[in-house]
Write an enzyme that holds these catalytic residues in place. Structure first.
Site, PDB file in Angstrom:
ATOM      1  N   GLU A 283       0.837  -1.199   0.000  1.00 18.86           N
ATOM      2  CA  GLU A 283       0.000   0.000   0.000  1.00 18.86           C
ATOM      3  C   GLU A 283       0.873   1.251   0.000  1.00 18.86           C
ATOM      4  O   GLU A 283       1.783   1.368   0.820  1.00 18.86           O
ATOM      5  CB  GLU A 283      -0.923  -0.050   1.225  1.00 18.86           C
ATOM      6  CG  GLU A 283      -1.910  -1.215   1.095  1.00 18.86           C
ATOM      7  CD  GLU A 283      -2.552  -1.658   2.411  1.00 18.86           C
ATOM      8  OE1 GLU A 283      -2.365  -0.983   3.434  1.00 18.86           O
ATOM      9  OE2 GLU A 283      -3.228  -2.702   2.402  1.00 18.86           O
TER      10      GLU A 283
ATOM     11  N   LEU B 141      -6.543  -1.800  -0.481  1.00 16.55           N
ATOM     12  CA  LEU B 141      -6.389  -2.192   0.926  1.00 16.55           C
ATOM     13  C   LEU B 141      -7.048  -3.556   1.130  1.00 16.55           C
ATOM     14  O   LEU B 141      -8.074  -3.678   1.796  1.00 16.55           O
ATOM     15  CB  LEU B 141      -7.012  -1.135   1.845  1.00 16.55           C
ATOM     16  CG  LEU B 141      -6.621   0.316   1.536  1.00 16.55           C
ATOM     17  CD1 LEU B 141      -7.015   1.225   2.686  1.00 16.55           C
ATOM     18  CD2 LEU B 141      -5.152   0.479   1.225  1.00 16.55           C
ATOM     19  N   SER B 142      -6.461  -4.544   0.549  1.00 17.04           N
ATOM     20  CA  SER B 142      -7.008  -5.906   0.568  1.00 17.04           C
ATOM     21  C   SER B 142      -5.896  -6.860   0.964  1.00 17.04           C
ATOM     22  O   SER B 142      -5.429  -7.666   0.163  1.00 17.04           O
ATOM     23  CB  SER B 142      -7.543  -6.281  -0.821  1.00 17.04           C
ATOM     24  OG  SER B 142      -8.529  -5.373  -1.248  1.00 17.04           O
ATOM     25  N   GLU B 143      -5.474  -6.760   2.203  1.00 13.80           N
ATOM     26  CA  GLU B 143      -4.283  -7.497   2.634  1.00 13.80           C
ATOM     27  C   GLU B 143      -4.431  -8.995   2.447  1.00 13.80           C
ATOM     28  O   GLU B 143      -3.498  -9.682   2.024  1.00 13.80           O
ATOM     29  CB  GLU B 143      -3.960  -7.200   4.108  1.00 13.80           C
ATOM     30  CG  GLU B 143      -3.466  -5.777   4.372  1.00 13.80           C
ATOM     31  CD  GLU B 143      -4.598  -4.770   4.430  1.00 13.80           C
ATOM     32  OE1 GLU B 143      -5.782  -5.189   4.472  1.00 13.80           O
ATOM     33  OE2 GLU B 143      -4.310  -3.558   4.433  1.00 13.80           O
TER      34      GLU B 143
ATOM     35  N   PHE C 264      -1.667  -9.863  11.675  1.00 19.34           N
ATOM     36  CA  PHE C 264      -2.740 -10.667  12.291  1.00 19.34           C
ATOM     37  C   PHE C 264      -3.806 -10.969  11.228  1.00 19.34           C
ATOM     38  O   PHE C 264      -4.365 -12.050  11.173  1.00 19.34           O
ATOM     39  CB  PHE C 264      -3.405  -9.919  13.449  1.00 19.34           C
ATOM     40  CG  PHE C 264      -2.505  -9.619  14.619  1.00 19.34           C
ATOM     41  CD1 PHE C 264      -1.525 -10.514  15.024  1.00 19.34           C
ATOM     42  CD2 PHE C 264      -2.646  -8.441  15.340  1.00 19.34           C
ATOM     43  CE1 PHE C 264      -0.714 -10.243  16.115  1.00 19.34           C
ATOM     44  CE2 PHE C 264      -1.838  -8.162  16.429  1.00 19.34           C
ATOM     45  CZ  PHE C 264      -0.865  -9.065  16.819  1.00 19.34           C
TER      46      PHE C 264
ATOM     47  N   HIS D  18      -1.258  -0.235  16.574  1.00 22.21           N
ATOM     48  CA  HIS D  18      -0.149  -0.034  15.635  1.00 22.21           C
ATOM     49  C   HIS D  18       1.204  -0.386  16.237  1.00 22.21           C
ATOM     50  O   HIS D  18       2.233  -0.046  15.668  1.00 22.21           O
ATOM     51  CB  HIS D  18      -0.101   1.428  15.169  1.00 22.21           C
ATOM     52  CG  HIS D  18      -1.127   1.771  14.144  1.00 22.21           C
ATOM     53  ND1 HIS D  18      -2.472   1.774  14.421  1.00 22.21           N
ATOM     54  CD2 HIS D  18      -1.027   2.113  12.840  1.00 22.21           C
ATOM     55  CE1 HIS D  18      -3.135   2.126  13.325  1.00 22.21           C
ATOM     56  NE2 HIS D  18      -2.281   2.329  12.356  1.00 22.21           N
TER      57      HIS D  18
END
Ligand SMILES: Cc1ncc(C[n+]2csc(CCOP(=O)(O)OP(=O)(O)O)c2C)c(N)n1
Ligand SMILES: [Mg+2]
Lengths: 324, 328
Positions: free
Chosen positions: A29, A56-58, A86, A128
């Protein structure tokens, strides 16, 4: 000799590998612009076919990389936040990692996952600031945590060249480290080989990632009383058990400092292995985050949860004293 | 062999493979059971008939049909299901992970919806190498509720990748009906991303093949992804554990009605009776050979239980500390 920063070392490693091997491509990203300063300049140099800004499609792009790797590419994925790991634990631990065994060796998945800025980045609070390297070591994914610019370069290179999935954590606390290095001497650093940053004879301190700097500072502070050996495993899985054993054989005393949670953390594994297999003259200690810690926002609270240099100093002194 | 005969042969092979596998489950030769594909054979047969050997597929927990239709050797496939060293995966994968990379079969997969992104990434790699290969991802109606699959539709459409998504709507995800799990429609999900989507009769191999041909041609020509919803009825259990557990979620009437339209008859009726009989006999001999080969094959050596854990040959420590290198 030239001054090399940790971030620049990562950037250089990635760029060098892309230049060397057409199969290497990078996904992530905001990597075109390079907001994390690792992929800076790569888009212009290697083009949008190899430097791919993803939605944003991990979960999708992590397994997308697995598919690309199965078909012959060597993808590298940048994750903006450690906790995104995760989100893609299924895609890494349960898919990418398992292909080789489950297919009876038909398939290999050479993907590198890296997080430029793992652990606390002061003020980024609970979601974070994690340091989940122990999770990956636990499930058997090759896990790398470089502490210095030259190791960041060398381990990133090795991770990309490795035929298995590798997760590389670049701790936020290490990103600012700079070192004078001989650029021509930069090269791959093998997985599973630790590094003794400072030799000593009284206490072995195992420090993970950015905490190597803290360990070196403590060793210096205590120099006229206790001779501290600073051992940096560099890779958590595979772990350099022989290297650790050699150090402990000298000192007989062990302290581990690890910026992750105590319960089932890598520090516990190091202590357990030392207790089982090495000759310790006194009970070892570990300095870690508390059990199940969530990093609170306010600066003092954040710091209260991370292992600190003074805590390490005390632990080293206690381990040293308890043997006399 | 004519195209029609070929389609029928693939279906017959899958059917008999599954029936014999179920017997082997009951006999204790296949441990862990299987998810039988019976009733859905026309989908795997039709789609794979539109593919080349170098095309790629990803499959599902109900994967035997896809793996066989794409060309895996049924003999080594059955050896895999029975956990033998001679199996496709040397006994390391079993029913839910059977793979044959030499045939572009990137494996059955135990996680619902997981194959879509893998197929799409492989399609990307195929484009980058300049080939016109396509990738197909098979999945069930249950998978269309998986976030990662919906993310994948977006990537595939955005980057116009040659991937064909095949949703096998057999009405159920285990015991959950499509009505209980799908808001809107299945094809609507693909259409929302601009992916051309069609619904076909998944009991009719020719209908499936026609739809797959269009989709594959579009993919090879650079036209991007396609989506096929193929409806069919699962004749047997979700998984063979049902044979013992006797879970009740489908009425006898429903099952009887579902089974009354057998894809092998739908397509078999298009063949001359003697052609069909000849194929049946040939398949029977092959399956008999597969069973014998599997049961005669050696079991893998436990000393190699973690062989292939790493492609690089890395060995971790064992679980009891005996072989640890750091013993001092
Ligand atoms: C992500 C995930 N959730 C749940 C399961 C357990 N599970 C296995 S198969 C299945 C049903 C799948 O239904 P569908 O996708 O329609 O495929 P079908 O079984 O009908 O072929 C479930 C819930 C799983 N394997 N993976
Ligand atoms: Mg279903």
């Amino acid at each position: 000799m030239a001054r090399l920063s940790y971030l620049k070392a990562l950037q250089r490693a990635l760029s060098d590998e892309m230049g060397r091997d057409e199969a290497v491509c990078v996904l992530g990203e905001d990597i075109g612009v390079g907001v994390n300063n690792v992929t800076t300049g790569l888009l212009a140099k290697y083009g949008a076919q190899r430097v791919v800004d993803t939605p944003l499609s991990e979960q999708a792009f992590t397994s997308f990389a697995t598919g690309a790797a199965l078909a012959g590419l060597r993808p590298v994925i940048e994750f903006q936040i450690p906790s995104l790991l995760f989100l893609v634990f299924e895609q890494i631990a349960n898919q990418a990692h398992k292909f080789s065994l489950m297919t009876g060796g038909q398939a290999r998945v050479p993907v590198t996952y890296f997080v430029p800025g793992s652990g606390s980045r002061s003020g980024w609070a609970g979601q974070h600031s994690d340091h989940p390297y122990g999770l990956f070591a636990h499930v058997g994914v090759k896990t790398v945590v470089p502490a210095t610019p030259e190791d960041a370069y060398g381990l990133f290179l090795t991770a990309i060249r490795d035929d298995d999935p590798v997760v590389l954590f670049a701790p936020a606390g290490a990103l600012g480290v700079r070192a004078d290095v001989d650029m021509d001497a930069l090269g791959p650093v093998p997985l599973g080989v630790g590094r003794v940053h400072r030799e000593g004879t009284d206490v072995t301190v195992v420090a993970v990632g950015h905490l190597v700097q803290a360990a070196l500072a403590v060793a210096e502070q205590l120099a006229d009383q206790i001779s501290v050996e600073v051992f940096d495993p560099r890779t958590l899985h595979p772990f350099d058990w022989d290297g650790l054993a050699a150090s402990v054989a000298k000192t007989g005393r062990l302290v581990v400092i690890d910026d992750s949670n105590r319960m089932c953390g890598i520090a516990g594994e190091i202590l357990a292995t030392a207790a089982e297999q090495m000759r310790l003259t006194v009970p070892p200690k570990r300095v870690t985050r508390p059990d199940g810690a969530v990093l609170p926002f306010a600066r003092d609270l954040d710091l209260a949860v991370q292992p600190q240099q003074d805590q390490l100093l005390t632990a080293v002194q206690e381990v040293y004293k308890s043997s006399r | 062999m004519s195209e029609d005969a070929g389609l029928y042969r693939t279906m017959r092979l899958i059917r008999r493979f599954e029936e014999r596998s179920i017997e082997l489950v009951h006999a204790g030769e296949i441990v862990g059971g299987i998810h039988p594909y019976i009733g859905q054979e026309a989908i795997a047969a039709g789609v794979c008939a539109a593919l080349r050997e170098d095309d790629i597929i990803t499959s599902t927990h109900r994967g035997h049909g896809h793996v066989l239709a794409k060309g895996a050797d049924p003999v080594r496939m059955l050896a895999e299901l029975t956990g033998r060293a001679t199996g496709l995966n040397q006994g390391r994968g079993g029913s839910m992970h059977a793979a044959d990379f030499s045939k572009g079969i990137y494996g059955a997969n135990g996680i619902v919806g997981a194959g879509g992104a893998i197929a799409t990434g492989a399609a990307w790699a195929a484009v980058k190498e300049g080939s016109d290969r396509v990738a197909v991802s098979f999945f069930g109606d249950g998978a269309v509720s998986q976030g990662v699959l919906l993310e994948t539709f977006n990537l595939a459409a955005l980057w116009r990748l040659p991937v064909l998504f095949v949703c096998e709507n057999n009405g159920y995800a285990t015991t959950l009906t499509v009505a209980q799990s799908v808001a809107g429609s299945i094809t609507g999900r693909a259409e929302a991303f601009g992916i051309p989507a069609v619904s076909v009769d998944g009991a009719d191999a020719t209908a499936v093949l026609d739809a797959a041909r269009d989709a594959v041609a579009r993919g090879r020509a650079g036209g991007g992804p396609s989506f096929i919803e193929a409806t069919a009825y699962r004749f047997d259990a979700h998984h063979t554990w049902e044979h013992k557990a006797r879970v009740r979620y489908r009425s006898d009437e429903e099952v009887a009605a579902g089974r009354s339209r057998d894809p092998l008859d739908v397509h078999g009726s298009r063949l001359d009776a003697d052609v069909r009989a000849g194929i049946d006999a040939e398949v029977e001999a092959l399956i008999t050979e597969a069973v014998a080969y599997a049961l005669d094959s050696p079991h893998p050596d436990p000393a190699g239980a973690l062989d292939h854990l790493y492609a690089t040959g890395l060995r971790g420590r064992d679980g009891i500390g005996l072989l640890d290198t750091a013993v001092r």
